[in-house]
Enzyme design. Sequence first.
Site, short mmCIF file in Angstrom:
data_model
loop_
_atom_site.label_atom_id
_atom_site.label_comp_id
_atom_site.label_asym_id
_atom_site.label_seq_id
_atom_site.Cartn_x
_atom_site.Cartn_y
_atom_site.Cartn_z
N HIS A 1 13.79 -6.15 24.55
CA HIS A 1 13.17 -5.03 25.26
C HIS A 1 11.86 -4.59 24.60
O HIS A 1 11.06 -3.93 25.22
CB HIS A 1 14.15 -3.87 25.50
CG HIS A 1 14.40 -2.96 24.34
ND1 HIS A 1 15.51 -3.05 23.53
CD2 HIS A 1 13.70 -1.91 23.85
CE1 HIS A 1 15.48 -2.11 22.61
NE2 HIS A 1 14.39 -1.39 22.78
N ASP B 1 19.89 -8.89 22.68
CA ASP B 1 18.59 -8.22 22.78
C ASP B 1 17.63 -8.66 21.68
O ASP B 1 17.32 -7.91 20.77
CB ASP B 1 18.81 -6.70 22.75
CG ASP B 1 17.61 -5.92 23.28
OD1 ASP B 1 16.52 -6.53 23.41
OD2 ASP B 1 17.76 -4.72 23.55
N SER C 1 14.17 0.19 17.15
CA SER C 1 14.50 -1.00 17.91
C SER C 1 13.83 -2.19 17.25
O SER C 1 12.65 -2.14 16.92
CB SER C 1 14.01 -0.88 19.34
OG SER C 1 14.99 -0.24 20.09
N1 ARG Z 1 18.35 2.48 24.88
C1 ARG Z 1 17.52 1.57 24.17
C2 ARG Z 1 16.22 2.29 23.79
O1 ARG Z 1 16.15 3.47 23.80
C3 ARG Z 1 17.28 0.32 24.94
C4 ARG Z 1 16.39 0.45 26.14
C5 ARG Z 1 16.09 -0.85 26.84
N2 ARG Z 1 17.22 -1.36 27.58
C6 ARG Z 1 17.53 -0.97 28.84
N3 ARG Z 1 18.61 -1.45 29.41
N4 ARG Z 1 16.79 -0.14 29.51
O2 ARG Z 1 15.12 1.88 23.82
N1 GLU Z 2 16.38 1.35 22.01
C1 GLU Z 2 15.72 2.26 21.12
C2 GLU Z 2 14.32 1.79 20.75
O1 GLU Z 2 13.67 1.16 21.56
C3 GLU Z 2 16.58 2.50 19.94
C4 GLU Z 2 17.67 3.38 20.38
C5 GLU Z 2 17.60 4.72 19.70
O2 GLU Z 2 16.95 5.63 20.20
O3 GLU Z 2 18.24 4.79 18.64
O4 GLU Z 2 13.78 2.11 19.72
#
Ligand code: ARG
Ligand code: GLU
Length: 700
Positions: A86, A224, A636
């Site tokens: 991502h 991921d 991330s």
């Molecule tokens: N929750 C994670 C973050 O805050 C992953 C986001 C990307 N993945 C998704 N399914 N949208 O960035």
């Molecule tokens: N998916 C998040 C990022 O892109 C990390 C998730 C979080 O907020 O801990 O940094």
Amino acid sequence: MNLLTRMFFISFSLLSVLPSYAEEGMWLPNLIGETRLQEMRKNGLRLKAEDLYATEKASLKDAIVHLGGCTGEIISDKGLFLTNHHCGYGQIQSHSSVEHDYLTHGFWAMNQGEELPCPGYKASFLIRMEEVTDQMDMESLADKSPQERDSLIADRKQKIIQKAVEGQPRGYRASVEGLYYGNQYFLFVYQTYTDIRLVAAPPSSIGKFGGDTDNWMWPRHTGDFCIFRIYADKDNAPADYSPDNVPYVPKRSLVISTQGIKKNDFTFIYGYPGRTNEYLVSDAVRYISEKGNPHKIALRTQRLEVMNRYQSEDPAVRIQYASKNASVANAWKKWQGESKGIVRMKVIDNKQTLENQFIRWASDKPQYKELIPQFRNLYARLEPYAFAADYYNEAFRAIELFQYAGRYARISKEELSKLEKESDGYFKNYYMPIDREIAKRMLRAYVEKVPKKFQPALLKQHASRIEEWVDEIFEGSVFTSSDRLKTFLAEHQEQPLSLLRKDPAIQIFQSFNDMYRQCIADSLKKLNTEINQRYTAYMKGLMEMQPEKLFYPDANSTLRIAYGKIEGFKPADGVVYHFQSTLDGVMEKDNPDIYDYDVPEKLRELYETKDYGRWCVNGSVPVAFLASNHTTGGNSGSPVLNRKGELLGINFDRCWESTMSDIVYDKDMCRNIAVDIRYVLFILDKYAGAGYLLDEMKLN
Ligand code: ARG
Ligand code: GLU
């Protein structure tokens, strides 16, 4: 109060001043002091301070790269680095076309010649960090006005930065950041590489498996990850893309552990967490959980409802809005978890207790004694502006037409032709009926919820007939389709700009922006400056009041270490989450009819034939794991490391129940989610046939 309850109270209040829990905190690597290090070593770490961070010799920090909003880690002596799928999504997307759809099918360079250059993508290494609080000489600013203060701070920062980069090798840049609300200042010197090439990316059905359905949740089965390589000139220095560049030779690359994980194994995370607010006063938390979050969530619920409906009706629209939907849904889901966590943890009550304690402690200290009532007063004054700003950002700015038209609002003729060229890219992912319906809903919400003094005149005029008005705007604007825009520009070559400015979408954009500038921006800035000054004092006071507590600075996109252990948790009564997921779980979710869960055929085959090779563990392949490292957005792609500093996995998310950890950490609930490095290696080796990449890595 009987003796027993009194004892309970005493021990309870003692607890709140004891040092932070092992798992809580994001620490500056060069300040991992003796206490912290001892604590880490007691929990299992086998490294010395200089193995984590050093400037005279290579250390782990040299294997960590900053990628804007994400982190990456170097895993070979030829500049290979890992991050999340991502995080690389934009790069993968920009190389994708109908003929080469790397998002759908994945991309595997089979040799260096096949790697894809990513212009504009950058990777930075931290060269050093050092405290510069003395040079900032904040005491001398005590009697200055807020404006003078701000400009003097900016000047001083600039001087320090200039000195740090003067005469340094190519690609050096620096920044000065305040920590603990400006009680300390640090200089960060980076070197940035600009020839980055895409090496490998799994198909989205692996790299984004579970999509937004599983986002922020456990059990998770997402691979991921993606892989890039840094290139340098012949002297190993940063250089823009050139076919003559060669793979970068890092000072340090990570050893990869294939030994696996056990419950309670020590882990730590090295990376660039974006923003946390652990020291907010209760008034601020109350606004977030009772006002800001609920309103922002409700607005996004409406947007998602509209997008989902159109997307489910038409597969082409589903693809067009996939990425937009994902980014709207991401924060929408996070805020819900955050608000729930704040209530569950009784954060407002607990903060108030601390503030009352502070008031008593500060009663004979003139520099601190007024702070809490001042916060109360300032936050009460801030609230209407913060609320209007939330609606400006979440309602007005959610309307694509106005944002897009706004780009044409104040441009030159040269810029116009550039925008015109880029317009195909914009309209490729624009579906007018979605935007029009969202516009109706957002402007209706704005009129109903935001006080008149924060409504632009144009909006007020049409308040009683928003829906018709929006239809008129969409009919009258040339920014609703590529054809209309192009036809208009072709027909009005003489005076396109002055005519464009009459476009209704541009006019609304202007009226909202004028209102924002005149009625919101200044007050918001002024009040926030005043509030932040109080936080500088409050932070200092808290540290004096609780001398035995170890305070960690809020995250601010600078390099941090967090540590914890491999562990699951109990998200709810009667539910226990195990710390590891496996390929069996991928197949349990497999469903060709559900986009998020459509396992690629090749992976199904590997599962059917149990063709796992050396990656087989107890009859399956490990996929993801949970650990109690304190992380946030920006982490991330960060490496999750074992006691020896070897790579166990790549961080990519937090559990939904953890998301209030940006404000308050709960050691029983806060878990980060990582893709197990063995799944990455399995996919490279058995799925992609790119095992040659493993030859570059140091596997243990
Ligand atoms: N929750 C994670 C973050 O805050 C992953 C986001 C990307 N993945 C998704 N399914 N949208 O960035
Ligand atoms: N998916 C998040 C990022 O892109 C990390 C998730 C979080 O907020 O801990 O940094």
